[in-house]
Design a protein around this motif. Structure first.
Motif, mmCIF file in Angstrom:
data_model
loop_
_atom_site.group_PDB
_atom_site.id
_atom_site.type_symbol
_atom_site.label_atom_id
_atom_site.label_comp_id
_atom_site.label_asym_id
_atom_site.label_seq_id
_atom_site.Cartn_x
_atom_site.Cartn_y
_atom_site.Cartn_z
ATOM 1 N N ASP A 132 49.460 35.787 42.405
ATOM 2 C CA ASP A 132 48.937 34.866 41.401
ATOM 3 C C ASP A 132 48.114 33.740 42.012
ATOM 4 N N ASP A 133 47.767 33.868 43.281
ATOM 5 C CA ASP A 133 46.903 32.879 43.920
ATOM 6 C C ASP A 133 45.618 32.731 43.118
ATOM 7 N N ALA A 134 45.145 31.519 42.986
ATOM 8 C CA ALA A 134 43.925 31.290 42.203
ATOM 9 C C ALA A 134 42.704 31.941 42.844
ATOM 10 N N ASP A 135 42.686 32.010 44.155
ATOM 11 C CA ASP A 135 41.554 32.583 44.891
ATOM 12 C C ASP A 135 41.789 34.082 45.077
ATOM 13 N N ALA A 136 41.016 34.905 44.376
ATOM 14 C CA ALA A 136 41.219 36.358 44.415
ATOM 15 C C ALA A 136 40.995 36.933 45.805
ATOM 16 N N VAL A 137 40.022 36.409 46.540
ATOM 17 C CA VAL A 137 39.745 36.922 47.892
ATOM 18 C C VAL A 137 40.895 36.570 48.827
ATOM 19 N N LEU A 138 41.308 35.302 48.813
ATOM 20 C CA LEU A 138 42.417 34.876 49.671
ATOM 21 C C LEU A 138 43.687 35.642 49.319
ATOM 22 N N ALA B 56 33.647 51.964 42.336
ATOM 23 C CA ALA B 56 34.557 52.993 41.805
ATOM 24 C C ALA B 56 35.961 52.594 42.249
ATOM 25 N N ILE B 57 36.651 51.858 41.382
ATOM 26 C CA ILE B 57 37.917 51.239 41.790
ATOM 27 C C ILE B 57 38.927 52.258 42.286
ATOM 28 N N ASP B 58 39.091 53.388 41.600
ATOM 29 C CA ASP B 58 40.084 54.372 42.039
ATOM 30 C C ASP B 58 39.753 54.911 43.426
ATOM 31 N N ASP B 59 38.482 55.205 43.663
ATOM 32 C CA ASP B 59 38.078 55.702 44.985
ATOM 33 C C ASP B 59 38.282 54.630 46.052
ATOM 34 N N LEU C 21 41.684 45.236 43.701
ATOM 35 C CA LEU C 21 40.252 45.493 43.532
ATOM 36 C C LEU C 21 39.775 45.106 42.135
ATOM 37 N N ARG C 22 40.564 45.408 41.113
ATOM 38 C CA ARG C 22 40.181 45.001 39.749
ATOM 39 C C ARG C 22 40.065 43.482 39.649
ATOM 40 N N ARG C 23 41.015 42.811 40.275
ATOM 41 C CA ARG C 23 40.990 41.342 40.245
ATOM 42 C C ARG C 23 39.747 40.808 40.948
ATOM 43 N N ALA D 77 33.942 38.614 42.778
ATOM 44 C CA ALA D 77 33.878 38.671 44.242
ATOM 45 C C ALA D 77 33.312 39.994 44.730
ATOM 46 N N LEU D 78 33.436 41.036 43.920
ATOM 47 C CA LEU D 78 32.819 42.334 44.209
ATOM 48 C C LEU D 78 31.782 42.591 43.129
ATOM 49 N N THR D 79 30.588 42.866 43.565
ATOM 50 C CA THR D 79 29.516 43.108 42.607
ATOM 51 C C THR D 79 28.947 44.500 42.826
#
Length: 196
Positions: free
Chosen positions: A77-83, A152-155, A138-140, A146-148
């Motif tokens: 639940d960290d606010a920073d998705a990358v961290l 393909a999330i499953d892959d 990855l969805r987060r 952060a990902l543009t």
């Protein structure tokens, strides 16, 4: 007045004895007798909680998974998705003595899975949990921007899990130092486009 026994602590004491035996002598050396001796208990005390060797092995593996989950959960639940992603992945790697022991025990017990149906089920569940965790991370990252691009999330989740598993294996064998482990994972994350 008789001393009260904390059953959860006794279970952990017994599981720790199982872990030590597994690491020193292998899964085949685990028995109610050897675990009792290693834990400094009488066999009847162990049998009261874990009637069979299969029960001992099952709880020992379950405890590995519980401890990993306890470390991972606060980071989700960290606010920073990358961290958050980096912190969660680091908790899955053998970066310290505690995690090295857990991963070695998990691998040893997983190798026993063909002979123990419950170990097989636990190993499969752990694999599935990490797969779901990779997809969630990855969805987060996508939701946070952060990902543009086309992801393909499953892959990508399968690739991420394979990298984590490989790094954990080599790290647990001492073939990758903690610095090398984190470097490999961060390189993979940078290839996805994350600023790590």
């Amino acid at each position: 007045m008789p001393r009260l026994i904390d059953h959860r602590e006794r279970e952990k004491q017994i599981a720790a004895a199982v872990w030590r035996i597994v690491l020193a002598d292998g899964v085949s050396a685990v028995s109610l007798r050897t675990v009792a001796a290693e834990a400094g208990l009488v066999v009847g005390s162990v049998r009261h909680i874990f009637p069979t060797k299969s029960d001992l092995l099952e709880f020992a593996m379950r405890l590995v998974h519980e401890r990993a989950a306890e470390r991972i959960t606060p980071h989700l639940d960290d606010a920073d998705a990358v961290l958050s992603t980096v912190e969660v992945i680091d908790e899955l790697l053998p970066l310290d003595d505690e995690r090295i022991v857990e991963i070695r025990v998990h691998l040893a017990l997983t190798a026993e899975a063909p002979r123990h149906a419950q170990l097989a089920a636990l190993a499969d569940a752990a694999h599935d949990d990490i797969a779901r965790l990779c997809r969630r991370l990855l969805r987060r990252l996508v939701d946070a921007g952060a990902l543009t691009g086309e992801i393909a999330i499953d892959d990508e989740a399968r690739y991420l899990q394979a990298v984590i598993d490989g790094v954990a294996l080599h790290g647990s064998r001492g073939e990758l130092s903690p610095t090398q482990q984190t470097s490999v994972l961060r390189t993979h994350l940078r290839r996805l486009g994350l600023p790590v």
